[in-house]
Design a protein around this motif. Structure first.
Motif, PDB file in Angstrom:
ATOM      1  N   GLU A 178     -11.453   6.539  -6.722  1.00 23.70           N
ATOM      2  CA  GLU A 178     -10.906   5.613  -7.716  1.00 23.70           C
ATOM      3  C   GLU A 178     -11.842   5.431  -8.910  1.00 23.70           C
ATOM      4  O   GLU A 178     -11.395   5.408 -10.062  1.00 23.70           O
ATOM      5  CB  GLU A 178     -10.606   4.263  -7.059  1.00 23.70           C
ATOM      6  CG  GLU A 178      -9.439   4.277  -6.087  1.00 23.70           C
ATOM      7  CD  GLU A 178      -9.794   4.890  -4.726  1.00 23.70           C
ATOM      8  OE1 GLU A 178      -8.866   5.262  -3.983  1.00 23.70           O
ATOM      9  OE2 GLU A 178     -11.002   5.005  -4.409  1.00 23.70           O
TER      10      GLU A 178
ATOM     11  N   VAL B 185      -3.679   7.469  -8.399  1.00 23.44           N
ATOM     12  CA  VAL B 185      -4.098   6.327  -7.592  1.00 23.44           C
ATOM     13  C   VAL B 185      -2.876   5.441  -7.350  1.00 23.44           C
ATOM     14  O   VAL B 185      -2.009   5.321  -8.213  1.00 23.44           O
ATOM     15  CB  VAL B 185      -5.211   5.523  -8.305  1.00 23.44           C
ATOM     16  CG1 VAL B 185      -5.564   4.263  -7.540  1.00 23.44           C
ATOM     17  CG2 VAL B 185      -6.453   6.385  -8.505  1.00 23.44           C
ATOM     18  N   SER B 186      -2.815   4.850  -6.171  1.00 22.01           N
ATOM     19  CA  SER B 186      -1.758   3.885  -5.792  1.00 22.01           C
ATOM     20  C   SER B 186      -0.418   4.520  -5.453  1.00 22.01           C
ATOM     21  O   SER B 186       0.615   3.846  -5.499  1.00 22.01           O
ATOM     22  CB  SER B 186      -1.553   2.828  -6.885  1.00 22.01           C
ATOM     23  OG  SER B 186      -2.745   2.066  -7.058  1.00 22.01           O
TER      24      SER B 186
ATOM     25  N   TYR C 119      -7.399  -2.076  -5.139  1.00 24.56           N
ATOM     26  CA  TYR C 119      -6.591  -0.856  -5.031  1.00 24.56           C
ATOM     27  C   TYR C 119      -5.578  -0.846  -3.891  1.00 24.56           C
ATOM     28  O   TYR C 119      -4.688   0.014  -3.892  1.00 24.56           O
ATOM     29  CB  TYR C 119      -7.517   0.358  -4.883  1.00 24.56           C
ATOM     30  CG  TYR C 119      -8.296   0.651  -6.136  1.00 24.56           C
ATOM     31  CD1 TYR C 119      -7.651   1.143  -7.264  1.00 24.56           C
ATOM     32  CD2 TYR C 119      -9.666   0.418  -6.210  1.00 24.56           C
ATOM     33  CE1 TYR C 119      -8.355   1.402  -8.428  1.00 24.56           C
ATOM     34  CE2 TYR C 119     -10.375   0.677  -7.369  1.00 24.56           C
ATOM     35  CZ  TYR C 119      -9.710   1.176  -8.473  1.00 24.56           C
ATOM     36  OH  TYR C 119     -10.408   1.425  -9.637  1.00 24.56           O
TER      37      TYR C 119
END
Length: 245
Positions: A146, A205-206, A242
């Motif tokens: 991240e 990300v995510s 996150y």
């Protein structure tokens, strides 16, 4: 690991050009060698012996499964970690397109397997727990997927500094550009052959938000807090940022 491998490969090449004459510098084939310790043919170990320092070796292994000479000789270790929810989703997609690995009919089936330690490389939390014991060692640098996504320039700078490799601004930008997801995906057929389409899916990300149910979020949140809460690596992952819905 493929992303950081690309960064390190470029850094080693830069180091070689600055410290070796043309006759002794490694060629392109050797630079592409950098094998995974636990994968591939056994002949690679002999080839690795011939590679000049610095040699780059990638692995997914637990510290107790590594040759103890790595620690005795104080080899520098770059430990890459990623938030567990994105790890699970990424590995779910990876497993379903890699024939040697178990495939899963549904995400729910995979999630049960992931949380019950039925993964080819073992349990995510046991992996972090084992490496957390080395998190304060001066020869170990931890970086998260991240933070590298947040600021790739700073990430590459820090990695280069850890390995004692000086970079000009132009060299830094070249490494960052060549290791971008778009660049690596574009060159994947050349660098990874048939695996190119498998390895480079989204690079974001995510993505976990697209698959995790409310109950699965609660299960993962509880497991993370119980296993990694308050630890150095747990804190490093910024779970609240996150991984909270």
């Amino acid at each position: 690991t493929n992303w950081v491998g690309q960064i390190l490969g470029d850094l080693v090449a830069i180091f070689e050009k600055k410290t070796q004459n043309e006759a002794s510098s490694v060629n392109n084939e050797e630079l592409e060698e950098f094998p995974y310790l636990e994968l591939g043919d056994t002949g690679k170990y002999e080839r690795m012996k011939k590679l000049p320092s610095p040699r780059l070796i990638c692995t997914h292994l637990l510290p107790e499964n590594l040759p103890q000479s790595i620690f005795k000789n104080k080899a520098k270790i770059l430990l890459l970690i990623r938030n567990p929810k994105d790890v699970a989703v990424s590995f779910y997609h990876f497993s379903n397109v890699m024939s040697p690995l178990p495939s899963y009919e549904t995400w729910d089936d995979f999630f049960v397997a992931f949380m019950s330690k039925k993964m080819p490389w073992g349990c995510y939390f046991e992996y972090l727990t084992a490496w957390n014991k080395y998190a304060d060692d001066e020869n170990v640098m931890t970086i998260t997927y991240e933070e590298l996504k947040e600021n790739p320039v700073l990430g590459v700078k820090n990695i280069a500094a850890f390995f004692g490799i000086s970079l000009t601004e132009k060299e830094l930008q070249n490494v960052v550009e060549r290791s971008s997801f778009q660049s690596m995906k574009k060159n994947s057929q050349k660098t990874h052959g048939a695996f190119g389409n498998i390895l480079f899916r989204k690079g974001g990300v995510s993505d976990w938000k697209n698959l995790f149910s409310e109950d699965q979020n609660k299960i993962m949140d509880k497991a993370f807090e119980e296993r990694m809460g308050g630890t150095k690596l747990g804190t490093k992952l910024k779970y609240e940022m996150y991984c909270k819905a």
